[in-house]
Write an enzyme that holds these catalytic residues in place. Structure first.
Site, PDB file in Angstrom:
ATOM      1  N   HIS A   1      20.643  -5.815   3.292  1.00  0.00           N
ATOM      2  CA  HIS A   1      20.285  -7.224   3.138  1.00  0.00           C
ATOM      3  C   HIS A   1      18.846  -7.450   3.560  1.00  0.00           C
ATOM      4  O   HIS A   1      18.341  -6.794   4.462  1.00  0.00           O
ATOM      5  CB  HIS A   1      21.223  -8.138   3.939  1.00  0.00           C
ATOM      6  CG  HIS A   1      21.352  -7.764   5.385  1.00  0.00           C
ATOM      7  ND1 HIS A   1      22.173  -6.743   5.817  1.00  0.00           N
ATOM      8  CD2 HIS A   1      20.772  -8.265   6.494  1.00  0.00           C
ATOM      9  CE1 HIS A   1      22.099  -6.630   7.136  1.00  0.00           C
ATOM     10  NE2 HIS A   1      21.238  -7.536   7.580  1.00  0.00           N
ATOM     11  N   PHE A   2      18.219  -8.376   2.871  1.00  0.00           N
ATOM     12  CA  PHE A   2      16.863  -8.801   3.194  1.00  0.00           C
ATOM     13  C   PHE A   2      16.956 -10.194   3.801  1.00  0.00           C
ATOM     14  O   PHE A   2      17.485 -11.114   3.173  1.00  0.00           O
ATOM     15  CB  PHE A   2      15.988  -8.842   1.946  1.00  0.00           C
ATOM     16  CG  PHE A   2      15.631  -7.482   1.407  1.00  0.00           C
ATOM     17  CD1 PHE A   2      16.566  -6.731   0.710  1.00  0.00           C
ATOM     18  CD2 PHE A   2      14.373  -6.957   1.609  1.00  0.00           C
ATOM     19  CE1 PHE A   2      16.244  -5.470   0.223  1.00  0.00           C
ATOM     20  CE2 PHE A   2      14.044  -5.694   1.121  1.00  0.00           C
ATOM     21  CZ  PHE A   2      14.981  -4.953   0.431  1.00  0.00           C
ATOM     22  N   HIS A   3      16.446 -10.331   5.016  1.00  0.00           N
ATOM     23  CA  HIS A   3      16.290 -11.652   5.613  1.00  0.00           C
ATOM     24  C   HIS A   3      15.024 -12.271   5.025  1.00  0.00           C
ATOM     25  O   HIS A   3      13.972 -11.618   4.978  1.00  0.00           O
ATOM     26  CB  HIS A   3      16.085 -11.551   7.124  1.00  0.00           C
ATOM     27  CG  HIS A   3      17.251 -11.014   7.889  1.00  0.00           C
ATOM     28  ND1 HIS A   3      18.176 -11.834   8.490  1.00  0.00           N
ATOM     29  CD2 HIS A   3      17.626  -9.744   8.165  1.00  0.00           C
ATOM     30  CE1 HIS A   3      19.071 -11.082   9.120  1.00  0.00           C
ATOM     31  NE2 HIS A   3      18.767  -9.817   8.938  1.00  0.00           N
TER      32      HIS A   3
ATOM     33  N   ASN B   1      16.653  -4.717   8.141  1.00  0.00           N
ATOM     34  CA  ASN B   1      17.026  -3.816   9.234  1.00  0.00           C
ATOM     35  C   ASN B   1      17.917  -2.695   8.714  1.00  0.00           C
ATOM     36  O   ASN B   1      18.861  -2.948   7.973  1.00  0.00           O
ATOM     37  CB  ASN B   1      17.789  -4.598  10.313  1.00  0.00           C
ATOM     38  CG  ASN B   1      16.958  -5.717  10.912  1.00  0.00           C
ATOM     39  OD1 ASN B   1      15.739  -5.597  11.040  1.00  0.00           O
ATOM     40  ND2 ASN B   1      17.608  -6.815  11.276  1.00  0.00           N
TER      41      ASN B   1
ATOM     42  N   GLN C   1      20.344  -3.571  12.871  1.00  0.00           N
ATOM     43  CA  GLN C   1      21.297  -3.888  11.795  1.00  0.00           C
ATOM     44  C   GLN C   1      22.697  -4.067  12.371  1.00  0.00           C
ATOM     45  O   GLN C   1      23.175  -3.213  13.121  1.00  0.00           O
ATOM     46  CB  GLN C   1      21.302  -2.776  10.744  1.00  0.00           C
ATOM     47  CG  GLN C   1      22.209  -3.103   9.549  1.00  0.00           C
ATOM     48  CD  GLN C   1      22.180  -2.021   8.466  1.00  0.00           C
ATOM     49  OE1 GLN C   1      21.745  -0.893   8.708  1.00  0.00           O
ATOM     50  NE2 GLN C   1      22.647  -2.375   7.283  1.00  0.00           N
ATOM     51  N   VAL C   2      23.315  -5.162  12.028  1.00  0.00           N
ATOM     52  CA  VAL C   2      24.684  -5.448  12.452  1.00  0.00           C
ATOM     53  C   VAL C   2      25.640  -5.342  11.256  1.00  0.00           C
ATOM     54  O   VAL C   2      26.692  -4.709  11.343  1.00  0.00           O
ATOM     55  CB  VAL C   2      24.776  -6.847  13.109  1.00  0.00           C
ATOM     56  CG1 VAL C   2      26.226  -7.201  13.423  1.00  0.00           C
ATOM     57  CG2 VAL C   2      23.911  -6.893  14.372  1.00  0.00           C
TER      58      VAL C   2
ATOM     59  N   ASP D   1      21.933 -17.656   5.726  1.00  0.00           N
ATOM     60  CA  ASP D   1      22.420 -16.973   6.920  1.00  0.00           C
ATOM     61  C   ASP D   1      23.162 -17.993   7.768  1.00  0.00           C
ATOM     62  O   ASP D   1      22.683 -19.103   8.016  1.00  0.00           O
ATOM     63  CB  ASP D   1      21.245 -16.365   7.700  1.00  0.00           C
ATOM     64  CG  ASP D   1      21.699 -15.391   8.782  1.00  0.00           C
ATOM     65  OD1 ASP D   1      22.546 -15.783   9.624  1.00  0.00           O
ATOM     66  OD2 ASP D   1      21.210 -14.259   8.798  1.00  0.00           O
TER      67      ASP D   1
HETATM   68  P1  AMP Z   1      21.388  -7.831  10.648  1.00  0.00           P
HETATM   69  O1  AMP Z   1      21.216  -7.892  12.141  1.00  0.00           O
HETATM   70  O2  AMP Z   1      20.091  -7.558   9.936  1.00  0.00           O
HETATM   71  O3  AMP Z   1      22.509  -6.915  10.233  1.00  0.00           O
HETATM   72  O4  AMP Z   1      21.753  -9.302  10.232  1.00  0.00           O
HETATM   73  C1  AMP Z   1      23.015  -9.728   9.821  1.00  0.00           C
HETATM   74  C2  AMP Z   1      22.913 -11.215   9.549  1.00  0.00           C
HETATM   75  O5  AMP Z   1      24.048 -11.610   8.830  1.00  0.00           O
HETATM   76  C3  AMP Z   1      22.840 -12.080  10.822  1.00  0.00           C
HETATM   77  O6  AMP Z   1      21.647 -12.849  10.806  1.00  0.00           O
HETATM   78  C4  AMP Z   1      24.091 -12.946  10.714  1.00  0.00           C
HETATM   79  O7  AMP Z   1      23.868 -14.263  11.163  1.00  0.00           O
HETATM   80  C5  AMP Z   1      24.390 -12.900   9.235  1.00  0.00           C
HETATM   81  N1  AMP Z   1      25.789 -13.085   8.875  1.00  0.00           N
HETATM   82  C6  AMP Z   1      26.851 -12.381   9.342  1.00  0.00           C
HETATM   83  N2  AMP Z   1      27.996 -12.800   8.771  1.00  0.00           N
HETATM   84  C7  AMP Z   1      27.640 -13.780   7.902  1.00  0.00           C
HETATM   85  C8  AMP Z   1      28.376 -14.618   6.989  1.00  0.00           C
HETATM   86  N3  AMP Z   1      29.714 -14.522   6.863  1.00  0.00           N
HETATM   87  N4  AMP Z   1      27.687 -15.517   6.267  1.00  0.00           N
HETATM   88  C9  AMP Z   1      26.353 -15.623   6.375  1.00  0.00           C
HETATM   89  N5  AMP Z   1      25.595 -14.861   7.197  1.00  0.00           N
HETATM   90  C10 AMP Z   1      26.240 -13.959   7.959  1.00  0.00           C
END
Ligand code: AMP
Length: 141
Positions: free
Chosen positions: A102-104, A89, A96-97, A33
């Site tokens: 995706h799995f953190h 998320n 979720q963004v 990440d």
């Molecule tokens: P979420 O809030 O669960 O959608 O998390 C999205 C995650 O993706 C966040 O922790 C970001 O830091 C990560 N992220 C977004 N763009 C990138 C990228 N290009 N490379 C690596 N991680 C990313």
């Protein structure tokens, strides 16, 4: 245009965008990440694009899941963490963004200040029984 997508994780999977990829399999790709909660924070993503877990075909998910134990063992070894959280998320309401499943995988240590607010509730009388019945109906369909 073929091969061009707005999805940032599809672009990482397709090597159109740079990422620190730690593993790659037919089902899933794992990478650092870019804004970690702790060093070694991984994202594990299915190759197949789906916005949410409930839209991901089971085969894609099982292929990803098969990668998790070895990734977790490597994360513990590399980071020296005492534990890890898997966080997944779905939907903006859930934080979720990026709209590609995706799995953190987040390294954890005692006192690291991370965690989840967990304001547990209590069911009203009869409420859990009613919800159970509704689940049974939903899953029977
Ligand atoms: P979420 O809030 O669960 O959608 O998390 C999205 C995650 O993706 C966040 O922790 C970001 O830091 C990560 N992220 C977004 N763009 C990138 C990228 N290009 N490379 C690596 N991680 C990313």
């Amino acid at each position: 245009v073929a091969g061009v997508t707005e999805c940032v994780f599809c672009r990482i999977i397709g090597r159109e965008l740079p990422a620190k990829v730690v593993s790659s399999s037919p089902a899933a790709v794992a990478f650092l990440d870019v804004a970690p909660l702790a060093p070694g924070h991984l994202l594990v993503v299915p190759r197949e694009h789906a916005r949410h877990l409930h839209e991901l075909p089971a085969a894609g998910l099982s292929g990803l899941a098969a990668e998790l134990p070895k990734l977790a063992a490597a994360l513990l070894q590399v980071t020296g963490a005492d534990g890890y959280n898997l966080l997944q998320n779905n939907g903006a309401a859930a934080g979720q963004v990026v709209e590609h499943v995706h799995f953190h995988m987040i390294p954890r240590r005692p006192g690291d200040g991370l965690g989840f607010r967990w304001p547990a509730k209590q069911y009203r009388a009869g409420e859990s029984e009613e919800i159970l019945e509704r689940f049974k109906l939903a899953l029977a369909g």
